[in-house]
Design a protein around this motif. Sequence first.
Motif, mmCIF file in Angstrom:
data_model
loop_
_atom_site.group_PDB
_atom_site.id
_atom_site.type_symbol
_atom_site.label_atom_id
_atom_site.label_comp_id
_atom_site.label_asym_id
_atom_site.label_seq_id
_atom_site.Cartn_x
_atom_site.Cartn_y
_atom_site.Cartn_z
ATOM 1 N N ILE A 60 0.815 -1.210 0.000
ATOM 2 C CA ILE A 60 0.000 0.000 0.000
ATOM 3 C C ILE A 60 0.852 1.265 0.000
ATOM 4 C CG2 ILE A 60 -1.830 1.264 1.183
ATOM 5 C CD1 ILE A 60 -2.720 -1.457 0.114
ATOM 6 N N PHE A 61 1.836 1.351 0.913
ATOM 7 C CA PHE A 61 2.542 2.618 1.094
ATOM 8 C C PHE A 61 3.965 2.394 1.560
ATOM 9 C CE2 PHE A 61 3.936 6.205 3.690
ATOM 10 C CZ PHE A 61 3.630 7.292 2.875
ATOM 11 N N ASN A 62 4.868 3.215 1.007
ATOM 12 C CA ASN A 62 6.267 3.231 1.421
ATOM 13 C C ASN A 62 6.729 4.683 1.342
ATOM 14 O OD1 ASN A 62 9.022 3.015 1.744
ATOM 15 N ND2 ASN A 62 9.263 1.265 0.391
ATOM 16 N N GLY A 63 6.890 5.324 2.506
ATOM 17 C CA GLY A 63 7.262 6.735 2.484
ATOM 18 C C GLY A 63 7.897 7.172 3.778
ATOM 19 N N HIS A 64 7.840 8.485 4.020
ATOM 20 C CA HIS A 64 8.535 9.051 5.177
ATOM 21 C C HIS A 64 7.609 9.929 6.012
ATOM 22 C CE1 HIS A 64 11.845 8.049 2.383
ATOM 23 N NE2 HIS A 64 12.492 7.763 3.498
ATOM 24 N N VAL A 65 7.899 9.966 7.297
ATOM 25 C CA VAL A 65 7.093 10.720 8.255
ATOM 26 C C VAL A 65 7.408 12.212 8.157
ATOM 27 C CG1 VAL A 65 6.636 11.098 10.717
ATOM 28 C CG2 VAL A 65 6.946 8.766 9.835
ATOM 29 N N PHE A 66 6.330 13.024 8.117
ATOM 30 C CA PHE A 66 6.474 14.475 8.065
ATOM 31 C C PHE A 66 5.802 15.184 9.241
ATOM 32 C CE2 PHE A 66 8.072 13.739 3.918
ATOM 33 C CZ PHE A 66 8.697 14.895 3.489
ATOM 34 N N LYS A 67 4.892 14.503 9.938
ATOM 35 C CA LYS A 67 4.222 15.116 11.086
ATOM 36 C C LYS A 67 4.006 14.076 12.179
ATOM 37 C CE LYS A 67 1.477 18.352 8.278
ATOM 38 N NZ LYS A 67 0.088 18.771 7.933
ATOM 39 N N VAL A 68 4.243 14.489 13.419
ATOM 40 C CA VAL A 68 3.981 13.624 14.578
ATOM 41 C C VAL A 68 3.322 14.466 15.658
ATOM 42 C CG1 VAL A 68 4.942 12.061 16.306
ATOM 43 C CG2 VAL A 68 6.031 12.237 14.057
ATOM 44 N N SER A 69 2.207 13.977 16.200
ATOM 45 C CA SER A 69 1.545 14.694 17.289
ATOM 46 C C SER A 69 1.013 13.681 18.300
ATOM 47 C CB SER A 69 0.399 15.559 16.759
ATOM 48 O OG SER A 69 -0.582 14.758 16.119
ATOM 49 N N ARG A 70 0.726 14.156 19.515
ATOM 50 C CA ARG A 70 0.162 13.265 20.526
ATOM 51 C C ARG A 70 -0.789 14.050 21.412
ATOM 52 N NH1 ARG A 70 4.748 10.455 23.614
ATOM 53 N NH2 ARG A 70 2.972 9.674 24.829
ATOM 54 N N ASP A 71 -1.686 13.319 22.090
ATOM 55 C CA ASP A 71 -2.653 13.976 22.959
ATOM 56 C C ASP A 71 -2.499 13.479 24.397
ATOM 57 O OD1 ASP A 71 -3.841 11.461 23.066
ATOM 58 O OD2 ASP A 71 -5.372 11.962 21.579
ATOM 59 N N ASP A 72 -3.402 13.977 25.276
ATOM 60 C CA ASP A 72 -3.276 13.620 26.686
ATOM 61 C C ASP A 72 -3.653 12.176 26.975
ATOM 62 O OD1 ASP A 72 -5.953 13.858 26.166
ATOM 63 O OD2 ASP A 72 -6.384 15.292 27.771
ATOM 64 N N LYS A 73 -4.217 11.486 25.989
ATOM 65 C CA LYS A 73 -4.539 10.059 26.155
ATOM 66 C C LYS A 73 -3.392 9.172 25.675
ATOM 67 C CE LYS A 73 -9.508 10.853 25.557
ATOM 68 N NZ LYS A 73 -9.383 12.325 25.427
ATOM 69 N N LYS A 74 -2.254 9.814 25.373
ATOM 70 C CA LYS A 74 -1.039 9.119 24.944
ATOM 71 C C LYS A 74 -1.179 8.453 23.580
ATOM 72 C CE LYS A 74 0.600 8.302 29.650
ATOM 73 N NZ LYS A 74 1.094 7.308 30.640
ATOM 74 N N GLU A 75 -2.159 8.913 22.787
ATOM 75 C CA GLU A 75 -2.283 8.407 21.424
ATOM 76 C C GLU A 75 -1.405 9.261 20.511
ATOM 77 O OE1 GLU A 75 -5.855 6.679 18.923
ATOM 78 O OE2 GLU A 75 -5.994 8.865 18.997
ATOM 79 N N ILE A 76 -0.563 8.614 19.747
ATOM 80 C CA ILE A 76 0.369 9.305 18.850
ATOM 81 C C ILE A 76 -0.171 9.226 17.427
ATOM 82 C CG2 ILE A 76 2.738 9.406 18.002
ATOM 83 C CD1 ILE A 76 3.564 7.999 20.610
#
Length: 312
Positions: A60-76
Amino acid sequence: MEFTVQVDSTLYDISELVTKVSYTDKLNDGCSKLEFSYINDNLVITNGSTVRFKYNDSEIFNGHVFKVSRDDKKEISVTAYDQLRYCKAKDVIVVDGDTTTTLVKRMCHYFNLRTGTLTDTGYVLDTNVHDDKTWLDMIYAAISDTLLNKGSKYALRDEFGAITLRNLEDLRLNLILGDESLCYGYDYEKSIDDEFYNQIKIYLKGETSRDSQFVSAKDETSIEKYGMLQYFEASDENSNASKAKKKADILLKLYNREVETLSLECLGDTRIRAGTSFYAYISDIGLNKSLFVKQVTHKFLPNHTMSLEVSI
Protein backbone atom coordinates in the motif's frame (compact mmCIF):
# COMPACT_ATOMS: atom_id res chain seq x y z
CA MET A 1 -1.86 -6.18 8.21
CA GLU A 2 1.91 -5.56 8.16
CA PHE A 3 3.05 -2.19 9.48
CA THR A 4 6.72 -1.37 10.01
CA VAL A 5 8.58 1.82 10.82
CA GLN A 6 12.32 2.47 10.76
CA VAL A 7 13.43 5.05 13.30
CA ASP A 8 17.08 5.97 12.70
CA SER A 9 18.62 2.53 12.07
CA THR A 10 16.14 0.43 14.06
CA LEU A 11 13.19 -1.36 12.43
CA TYR A 12 10.00 -1.79 14.48
CA ASP A 13 6.91 -3.86 13.70
CA ILE A 14 3.95 -1.86 15.05
CA SER A 15 1.17 -3.88 13.39
CA GLU A 16 -0.42 -4.70 16.75
CA LEU A 17 -0.10 -1.14 18.09
CA VAL A 18 -1.86 0.75 15.29
CA THR A 19 -5.42 1.88 16.09
CA LYS A 20 -6.29 3.89 12.93
CA VAL A 21 -5.03 3.80 9.33
CA SER A 22 -6.12 5.99 6.42
CA TYR A 23 -4.50 6.15 2.97
CA THR A 24 -5.34 8.92 0.45
CA ASP A 25 -4.23 9.08 -3.18
CA LYS A 26 -5.05 11.79 -5.78
CA LEU A 27 -4.56 11.71 -9.53
CA ASN A 28 -1.76 14.09 -10.57
CA ASP A 29 -2.30 16.27 -7.52
CA GLY A 30 0.68 15.79 -5.25
CA CYS A 31 1.90 12.88 -3.15
CA SER A 32 -0.13 10.14 -1.53
CA LYS A 33 -0.66 10.37 2.23
CA LEU A 34 -0.75 7.81 5.01
CA GLU A 35 -2.25 8.82 8.36
CA PHE A 36 -2.17 6.48 11.34
CA SER A 37 -2.38 6.44 15.10
CA TYR A 38 -0.83 4.15 17.70
CA ILE A 39 -0.47 3.94 21.47
CA ASN A 40 2.94 3.13 22.93
CA ASP A 41 4.90 5.18 25.46
CA ASN A 42 8.16 3.39 24.69
CA LEU A 43 8.30 4.07 20.96
CA VAL A 44 8.53 7.61 19.63
CA ILE A 45 8.40 7.84 15.85
CA THR A 46 10.32 10.88 14.59
CA ASN A 47 10.07 12.96 11.43
CA GLY A 48 12.04 11.41 8.60
CA SER A 49 11.34 7.85 9.76
CA THR A 50 10.50 5.35 7.00
CA VAL A 51 7.03 3.78 7.05
CA ARG A 52 5.96 0.70 5.11
CA PHE A 53 2.39 -0.60 5.12
CA LYS A 54 0.98 -3.77 3.56
CA TYR A 55 -2.57 -5.07 3.79
CA ASN A 56 -3.49 -8.65 2.89
CA ASP A 57 -0.09 -8.97 1.18
CA SER A 58 -0.81 -5.91 -1.03
CA GLU A 59 1.83 -3.18 -0.99
CA ILE A 60 0.00 0.00 0.00
CA PHE A 61 2.54 2.62 1.09
CA ASN A 62 6.27 3.23 1.42
CA GLY A 63 7.26 6.73 2.48
CA HIS A 64 8.53 9.05 5.18
CA VAL A 65 7.09 10.72 8.26
CA PHE A 66 6.47 14.47 8.07
CA LYS A 67 4.22 15.12 11.09
CA VAL A 68 3.98 13.62 14.58
CA SER A 69 1.54 14.69 17.29
CA ARG A 70 0.16 13.27 20.53
CA ASP A 71 -2.65 13.98 22.96
CA ASP A 72 -3.28 13.62 26.69
CA LYS A 73 -4.54 10.06 26.15
CA LYS A 74 -1.04 9.12 24.94
CA GLU A 75 -2.28 8.41 21.42
CA ILE A 76 0.37 9.30 18.85
CA SER A 77 -0.81 10.46 15.40
CA VAL A 78 1.52 10.31 12.41
CA THR A 79 1.33 11.67 8.84
CA ALA A 80 3.64 10.26 6.19
CA TYR A 81 4.03 11.06 2.48
CA ASP A 82 5.50 9.20 -0.48
CA GLN A 83 8.56 10.33 -2.48
CA LEU A 84 6.64 12.87 -4.57
CA ARG A 85 6.47 15.12 -1.49
CA TYR A 86 10.08 16.13 -2.17
CA CYS A 87 9.15 17.29 -5.68
CA LYS A 88 7.14 20.24 -4.35
CA ALA A 89 10.38 22.23 -4.47
CA LYS A 90 10.42 25.26 -6.79
CA ASP A 91 13.14 25.74 -9.38
CA VAL A 92 13.91 27.13 -12.82
CA ILE A 93 13.43 24.26 -15.26
CA VAL A 94 14.31 24.38 -18.95
CA VAL A 95 12.30 22.14 -21.28
CA ASP A 96 14.15 21.57 -24.54
CA GLY A 97 13.53 18.45 -26.63
CA ASP A 98 11.94 16.74 -23.63
CA THR A 99 8.96 14.44 -23.31
CA THR A 100 7.04 14.04 -20.06
CA THR A 101 8.99 10.83 -19.55
CA THR A 102 12.42 12.47 -19.82
CA LEU A 103 11.29 15.25 -17.48
CA VAL A 104 10.25 12.68 -14.86
CA LYS A 105 13.64 11.01 -15.22
CA ARG A 106 15.37 14.38 -14.75
CA MET A 107 13.26 15.11 -11.68
CA CYS A 108 13.99 11.75 -10.07
CA HIS A 109 17.71 12.09 -10.80
CA TYR A 110 17.77 15.58 -9.26
CA PHE A 111 16.03 14.47 -6.06
CA ASN A 112 17.74 11.05 -5.99
CA LEU A 113 14.42 9.18 -6.09
CA ARG A 114 14.00 5.52 -6.98
CA THR A 115 12.07 4.90 -10.22
CA GLY A 116 9.86 2.11 -11.50
CA THR A 117 7.91 1.87 -14.77
CA LEU A 118 8.26 5.09 -16.78
CA THR A 119 6.06 4.79 -19.86
CA ASP A 120 7.38 6.59 -22.94
CA THR A 121 4.77 9.24 -23.81
CA GLY A 122 6.30 9.80 -27.24
CA TYR A 123 5.29 13.47 -27.44
CA VAL A 124 8.02 16.14 -27.59
CA LEU A 125 7.00 19.20 -25.59
CA ASP A 126 7.43 22.77 -26.76
CA THR A 127 10.66 24.46 -25.71
CA ASN A 128 9.96 26.46 -22.56
CA VAL A 129 11.48 27.82 -19.38
CA HIS A 130 9.45 27.17 -16.21
CA ASP A 131 10.41 29.91 -13.77
CA ASP A 132 9.58 29.72 -10.06
CA LYS A 133 7.37 26.63 -10.45
CA THR A 134 7.52 23.36 -8.60
CA TRP A 135 8.77 20.25 -10.32
CA LEU A 136 5.37 18.65 -9.81
CA ASP A 137 3.52 21.57 -11.42
CA MET A 138 5.88 21.40 -14.39
CA ILE A 139 5.33 17.64 -14.80
CA TYR A 140 1.54 18.03 -14.51
CA ALA A 141 1.63 20.77 -17.17
CA ALA A 142 3.58 18.37 -19.41
CA ILE A 143 1.00 15.62 -18.80
CA SER A 144 -1.77 18.08 -19.73
CA ASP A 145 0.03 19.18 -22.92
CA THR A 146 0.55 15.54 -23.87
CA LEU A 147 -3.15 14.85 -23.39
CA LEU A 148 -4.18 17.81 -25.54
CA ASN A 149 -1.79 16.97 -28.37
CA LYS A 150 -1.75 13.17 -28.26
CA GLY A 151 -5.06 12.31 -26.60
CA SER A 152 -3.45 10.01 -24.01
CA LYS A 153 -3.65 10.60 -20.25
CA TYR A 154 -0.88 9.62 -17.86
CA ALA A 155 -0.57 9.27 -14.10
CA LEU A 156 2.53 10.23 -12.12
CA ARG A 157 2.60 8.28 -8.87
CA ASP A 158 4.72 6.50 -6.31
CA GLU A 159 4.24 2.73 -6.23
CA PHE A 160 5.59 1.49 -2.90
CA GLY A 161 8.75 3.56 -3.08
CA ALA A 162 9.22 3.76 -6.85
CA ILE A 163 8.17 6.76 -8.98
CA THR A 164 6.19 5.65 -12.04
CA LEU A 165 4.56 7.23 -15.08
CA ARG A 166 1.62 5.16 -16.29
CA ASN A 167 -0.78 5.40 -19.21
CA LEU A 168 -4.27 5.23 -17.72
CA GLU A 169 -5.18 2.64 -20.36
CA ASP A 170 -2.76 0.27 -18.63
CA LEU A 171 -4.41 0.71 -15.24
CA ARG A 172 -7.77 -0.92 -16.02
CA LEU A 173 -9.07 -3.41 -13.46
CA ASN A 174 -11.34 -6.37 -13.99
CA LEU A 175 -13.71 -5.00 -11.35
CA ILE A 176 -17.36 -3.93 -11.20
CA LEU A 177 -18.58 -1.41 -8.62
CA GLY A 178 -22.20 -0.37 -8.22
CA ASP A 179 -25.54 -2.08 -7.68
CA GLU A 180 -25.04 -5.15 -5.49
CA SER A 181 -21.29 -5.05 -6.08
CA LEU A 182 -19.23 -3.62 -3.19
CA CYS A 183 -20.87 -0.16 -3.38
CA TYR A 184 -23.19 0.91 -0.56
CA GLY A 185 -23.64 4.65 -1.24
CA TYR A 186 -23.14 7.36 -3.88
CA ASP A 187 -23.53 11.09 -4.68
CA TYR A 188 -24.01 12.18 -8.30
CA GLU A 189 -24.14 15.56 -10.09
CA LYS A 190 -24.35 16.70 -13.72
CA SER A 191 -23.38 20.28 -14.62
CA ILE A 192 -22.45 22.71 -17.40
CA ASP A 193 -21.35 25.35 -14.89
CA ASP A 194 -17.65 24.52 -14.87
CA GLU A 195 -15.24 23.25 -17.56
CA PHE A 196 -17.96 22.89 -20.19
CA TYR A 197 -17.24 24.57 -23.54
CA ASN A 198 -18.91 24.15 -26.93
CA GLN A 199 -16.80 26.71 -28.77
CA ILE A 200 -13.00 26.77 -28.70
CA LYS A 201 -11.20 29.90 -29.88
CA ILE A 202 -7.41 30.14 -30.16
CA TYR A 203 -5.68 33.41 -31.04
CA LEU A 204 -2.45 33.15 -33.03
CA LYS A 205 -0.49 36.34 -32.61
CA GLY A 206 1.67 37.26 -35.60
CA GLU A 207 4.38 39.86 -35.97
CA THR A 208 1.75 42.35 -37.11
CA SER A 209 -2.01 42.53 -36.63
CA ARG A 210 -2.44 41.50 -40.26
CA ASP A 211 -0.47 38.31 -39.61
CA SER A 212 -2.56 37.41 -36.56
CA GLN A 213 -5.50 35.04 -36.87
CA PHE A 214 -8.13 33.10 -34.98
CA VAL A 215 -8.57 29.34 -35.13
CA SER A 216 -11.78 27.84 -33.78
CA ALA A 217 -13.84 24.69 -33.36
CA LYS A 218 -17.48 24.58 -32.32
CA ASP A 219 -20.55 22.37 -32.00
CA GLU A 220 -23.65 24.15 -33.36
CA THR A 221 -26.05 21.58 -31.93
CA SER A 222 -24.59 22.01 -28.46
CA ILE A 223 -24.64 25.80 -28.77
CA GLU A 224 -28.32 25.70 -29.75
CA LYS A 225 -29.11 23.50 -26.75
CA TYR A 226 -27.03 25.17 -24.01
CA GLY A 227 -26.05 28.56 -25.41
CA MET A 228 -22.51 29.44 -26.45
CA LEU A 229 -19.93 28.68 -23.77
CA GLN A 230 -16.53 29.68 -25.09
CA TYR A 231 -13.00 28.63 -24.20
CA PHE A 232 -10.30 31.10 -25.27
CA GLU A 233 -6.54 31.09 -25.20
CA ALA A 234 -3.75 33.04 -26.86
CA SER A 235 -1.08 30.88 -28.38
CA ASP A 236 2.69 31.48 -28.25
CA GLU A 237 4.70 32.65 -31.23
CA ASN A 238 5.87 29.14 -32.18
CA SER A 239 2.35 27.87 -32.88
CA ASN A 240 0.98 27.49 -36.37
CA ALA A 241 -2.60 27.33 -37.68
CA SER A 242 -2.55 23.59 -38.36
CA LYS A 243 -1.29 22.75 -34.90
CA ALA A 244 -3.72 25.18 -33.28
CA LYS A 245 -6.66 23.70 -35.20
CA LYS A 246 -5.73 20.22 -34.02
CA LYS A 247 -5.57 21.48 -30.44
CA ALA A 248 -8.94 23.24 -30.79
CA ASP A 249 -10.56 20.03 -32.04
CA ILE A 250 -9.12 18.03 -29.13
CA LEU A 251 -10.25 20.67 -26.61
CA LEU A 252 -13.77 20.64 -28.05
CA LYS A 253 -13.90 16.87 -27.75
CA LEU A 254 -12.71 17.05 -24.13
CA TYR A 255 -14.92 19.90 -22.93
CA ASN A 256 -18.10 19.70 -25.02
CA ARG A 257 -19.99 17.45 -22.63
CA GLU A 258 -21.87 17.86 -19.40
CA VAL A 259 -19.53 17.51 -16.44
CA GLU A 260 -20.61 14.58 -14.30
CA THR A 261 -19.22 14.07 -10.81
CA LEU A 262 -19.68 10.90 -8.82
CA SER A 263 -18.46 9.82 -5.41
CA LEU A 264 -18.83 6.26 -4.16
CA GLU A 265 -18.69 4.61 -0.77
CA CYS A 266 -17.55 1.01 -1.14
CA LEU A 267 -16.07 -1.99 0.56
CA GLY A 268 -12.31 -1.84 0.18
CA ASP A 269 -10.22 -3.20 -2.67
CA THR A 270 -6.47 -2.64 -2.35
CA ARG A 271 -6.06 -2.47 -6.14
CA ILE A 272 -7.91 0.85 -6.29
CA ARG A 273 -5.60 3.84 -6.60
CA ALA A 274 -5.92 7.21 -8.31
CA GLY A 275 -5.73 6.60 -12.06
CA THR A 276 -7.04 3.03 -11.99
CA SER A 277 -10.29 2.36 -13.82
CA PHE A 278 -13.14 -0.07 -13.26
CA TYR A 279 -16.60 -0.80 -14.63
CA ALA A 280 -19.50 0.93 -12.88
CA TYR A 281 -23.17 0.00 -12.94
CA ILE A 282 -25.75 2.13 -11.08
CA SER A 283 -29.25 1.76 -12.50
CA ASP A 284 -30.73 4.81 -10.70
CA ILE A 285 -28.60 7.24 -12.74
CA GLY A 286 -28.33 5.13 -15.89
CA LEU A 287 -24.61 4.54 -15.37
CA ASN A 288 -23.16 1.58 -17.19
CA LYS A 289 -19.57 2.18 -18.32
CA SER A 290 -15.91 2.31 -17.41
CA LEU A 291 -14.68 5.06 -15.04
CA PHE A 292 -11.30 6.12 -13.69
CA VAL A 293 -10.49 7.21 -10.14
CA LYS A 294 -9.56 10.84 -9.44
CA GLN A 295 -9.15 10.39 -5.69
CA VAL A 296 -9.47 7.55 -3.21
CA THR A 297 -9.27 7.31 0.56
CA HIS A 298 -8.91 3.84 2.09
CA LYS A 299 -9.69 3.24 5.76
CA PHE A 300 -8.42 -0.08 7.10
CA LEU A 301 -9.60 -0.31 10.70
CA PRO A 302 -11.81 -1.84 11.98
CA ASN A 303 -12.90 -2.82 8.43
CA HIS A 304 -11.50 -1.96 5.03
CA THR A 305 -13.68 0.61 3.22
CA MET A 306 -12.93 3.20 0.55
CA SER A 307 -14.35 6.54 -0.60
CA LEU A 308 -13.90 7.27 -4.32
CA GLU A 309 -14.18 10.36 -6.49
CA VAL A 310 -14.37 9.28 -10.12
CA SER A 311 -14.35 10.85 -13.55
CA ILE A 312 -17.26 9.99 -15.83
